[in-house]
Design an enzyme around this catalytic site. Structure first.
Site, PDB file in Angstrom:
ATOM      1  N   CYS A  30      -7.488  13.724   1.048  1.00 52.20           N
ATOM      2  CA  CYS A  30      -5.981  13.363   1.378  1.00 52.20           C
ATOM      3  C   CYS A  30      -5.970  12.478   2.700  1.00 52.20           C
ATOM      4  O   CYS A  30      -4.841  12.793   3.535  1.00 52.20           O
ATOM      5  CB  CYS A  30      -4.979  14.167   1.518  1.00 52.20           C
ATOM      6  SG  CYS A  30      -4.983  14.424  -0.204  1.00 52.20           S
ATOM      7  N   GLU A  31      -6.365  11.427   2.885  1.00 52.86           N
ATOM      8  CA  GLU A  31      -7.009  10.281   3.585  1.00 52.86           C
ATOM      9  C   GLU A  31      -7.056   8.419   3.548  1.00 52.86           C
ATOM     10  O   GLU A  31      -7.723   8.820   2.246  1.00 52.86           O
ATOM     11  CB  GLU A  31      -7.791  10.519   4.748  1.00 52.86           C
ATOM     12  CG  GLU A  31      -7.867  11.858   5.216  1.00 52.86           C
ATOM     13  CD  GLU A  31      -7.498  11.862   6.296  1.00 52.86           C
ATOM     14  OE1 GLU A  31      -6.583  11.056   7.114  1.00 52.86           O
ATOM     15  OE2 GLU A  31      -6.994  13.450   7.144  1.00 52.86           O
ATOM     16  N   ARG A  55     -19.820   7.949   8.296  1.00 57.34           N
ATOM     17  CA  ARG A  55     -20.031   7.010   8.275  1.00 57.34           C
ATOM     18  C   ARG A  55     -19.172   6.275   8.163  1.00 57.34           C
ATOM     19  O   ARG A  55     -19.127   5.067   8.842  1.00 57.34           O
ATOM     20  CB  ARG A  55     -21.591   7.232   8.374  1.00 57.34           C
ATOM     21  CG  ARG A  55     -22.418   7.794   9.055  1.00 57.34           C
ATOM     22  CD  ARG A  55     -23.922   7.501   8.807  1.00 57.34           C
ATOM     23  NE  ARG A  55     -24.440   6.754  10.031  1.00 57.34           N
ATOM     24  CZ  ARG A  55     -24.750   5.396   9.022  1.00 57.34           C
ATOM     25  NH1 ARG A  55     -24.411   4.584   8.500  1.00 57.34           N
ATOM     26  NH2 ARG A  55     -25.092   4.770  10.296  1.00 57.34           N
ATOM     27  N   GLU A 105     -38.064   8.130  20.333  1.00 60.34           N
ATOM     28  CA  GLU A 105     -37.683   9.585  19.284  1.00 60.34           C
ATOM     29  C   GLU A 105     -36.978   8.944  18.380  1.00 60.34           C
ATOM     30  O   GLU A 105     -35.769   8.567  18.691  1.00 60.34           O
ATOM     31  CB  GLU A 105     -36.795   9.755  20.897  1.00 60.34           C
ATOM     32  CG  GLU A 105     -37.247  10.850  21.814  1.00 60.34           C
ATOM     33  CD  GLU A 105     -36.315  10.998  22.927  1.00 60.34           C
ATOM     34  OE1 GLU A 105     -34.868  10.847  22.584  1.00 60.34           O
ATOM     35  OE2 GLU A 105     -36.399  11.756  24.058  1.00 60.34           O
ATOM     36  N   PRO A 106     -37.873   8.364  17.117  1.00 62.82           N
ATOM     37  CA  PRO A 106     -36.926   8.002  16.055  1.00 62.82           C
ATOM     38  C   PRO A 106     -36.188   9.624  15.539  1.00 62.82           C
ATOM     39  O   PRO A 106     -36.767  10.548  15.727  1.00 62.82           O
ATOM     40  CB  PRO A 106     -38.432   7.254  15.370  1.00 62.82           C
ATOM     41  CG  PRO A 106     -39.437   8.378  15.852  1.00 62.82           C
ATOM     42  CD  PRO A 106     -39.120   9.020  16.994  1.00 62.82           C
TER      43      PRO A 106
END
Length: 382
Positions: free
Chosen positions: A308-309, A279, A241-242
């Site tokens: 704004c993080e 990610r 299951e790639p």
């Protein structure tokens, strides 16, 4: 690899931020999997990238789909996948997932003993086993660790197989998936070894599903040899299951420079960020960054997005030519968990997606508008 001139063309035509996919690289990744795993049946782990354009291409190449939500099951059906081409997985399946999977004739992966009683009548099923290993990947990506929420223990697996048979289901065999972006191939060897230790308690099995999760630079032929040996120990057919392996390198996120800023660090401000590619913030993932302009050497920069993080950084410590507003950057290895994890946080419309094939571009997802983002709210307003 898509030529830089064609990346500029895509950015001009479709705007940025923009996800682009290279059909040739997608095909090449699938060819590598098939060359390594031979006759093994291949199911695409759709969560890596559910775009219908990519799904159709894989389905037309004979690849099945592993689905972990009702929406993914619907996507599989949309591209014509049914029956033995569909696997339904997940640790907390809903009634809707069981019903949709049964309607398609899918194979279910049983993640806990209690699930046996929830399966639709006369289902085909695999039992997911957690080998309880320390896995060489980020903790959030390690699904085969002892503290993971996935699968049954090695000790429980034979009894779950027996319970499936007693309930009138077809107990096909075992499933193992130890994580994503696994760096050390020995982790797979260890996992397969622990599964084959069950052979005396399970007897022969029809299927061993060895999952996926191989790192992009993994020794695929070596992993395949170990997987086939494990399947042979059970007298079983091998399934794989790639997900990320198939699509990561086919995808690139194009983003434009908005400006620069020098504070405690030197920042290149760009028009893509955590809402387009989560990610780096979520897993600390490192994506290669290629500047698509020429200029004098400009030093080392952090790529900062528009949110704004403080954690909204696509990359850190990247050497770039002197950047100017409008310059184009290519963030690589973004075809997996990029667009699929993009969000509408800050009411940011999700980006367009385009497929590059035979030297030309085809839009496979249009860019959202603010109206798209709030449409469900407006339709339900009193």
């Amino acid at each position: 690899m898509i030529p830089a001139a064609d990346l500029h063309t895509a950015a001009e035509r479709f705007g940025t931020p923009l996800y682009v996919y290279d059909a040739a690289e997608l095909d090449a990744a699938l060819a590598r999997v098939r060359a390594a795993f031979g006759a093994a049946r291949v199911f695409y782990a759709m969560k890596a990238n559910p775009n219908l354009g990519l799904l159709r291409r894989l389905a037309q190449s004979g690849v099945g789909a592993e689905c972990v939500s009702p929406g993914e099951i619907a996507r599989a059906e949309k591209v014509g996948l049914t029956g033995e081409k569909v696997i339904v997985n997940g640790p907390a399946k809903s009634a809707a997932e069981y019903a949709a999977g049964a309607r398609l004739g899918a194979t279910f992966i049983v993640d806990r003993a209690e699930e046996v009683g929830r399966l639709p009548p006369a289902s085909r099923a695999l039992v997911r086993v957690n080998p309880a290993l320390e896995v060489s990947t980020h903790d959030h990506l390690a699904t085969g660790a002892a503290g993971s929420k996935f699968g049954v223990t090695l000790a429980q697996a034979p009894a779950v197989l027996d319970a499936l048979r007693a309930a009138g289901h077809t107990a096909l065999g075992l499933h193992v998936h130890i994580g994503s972006a696994v760096r050390d191939a020995h982790d797979f060897t260890a996992a397969f070894g622990r599964l084959t230790g069950l052979r005396a308690r399970t007897g022969p099995l029809a299927v061993l599903d060895a999952g996926g999760g191989w790192g992009l630079d993994a020794d695929l032929p070596g992993i395949a040899r170990e997987a086939h040996a494990a399947a042979a120990a059970f007298g079983a057919e091998l399934w794989v299951e790639p997900g990320r392996y198939l699509v990561a390198r086919s995808g690139t996120l194009l983003t434009r420079v908005v400006g620069t800023k020098r504070t405690g660090r030197d920042f290149v401000l760009v028009d893509a960020g955590m809402t387009e590619l989560l990610r780096p913030m979520l897993y600390g993932a490192a994506h290669p960054v290629t500047p698509l302009w020429t200029a004098e050497p400009g030093g080392v920069w952090d790529l900062a997005g528009p949110a704004c993080e403080s954690g909204d950084l696509l990359a850190q410590g990247v050497a770039l030519p002197t950047p100017a507003p409008g310059d184009l950057l290519a963030v690589g290895e973004a075809g997996a968990y990029g667009a699929g994890m993009s969000s509408n946080y800050l009411t940011r419309p999700r980006p367009a997606e385009a497929l590059y094939e035979a030297g030309g571009w085809r839009l496979v997802r249009r860019r959202e508008t603010p109206e798209d983002v709030w449409r469900a709210e407006e339709d339900n307003a009193e």
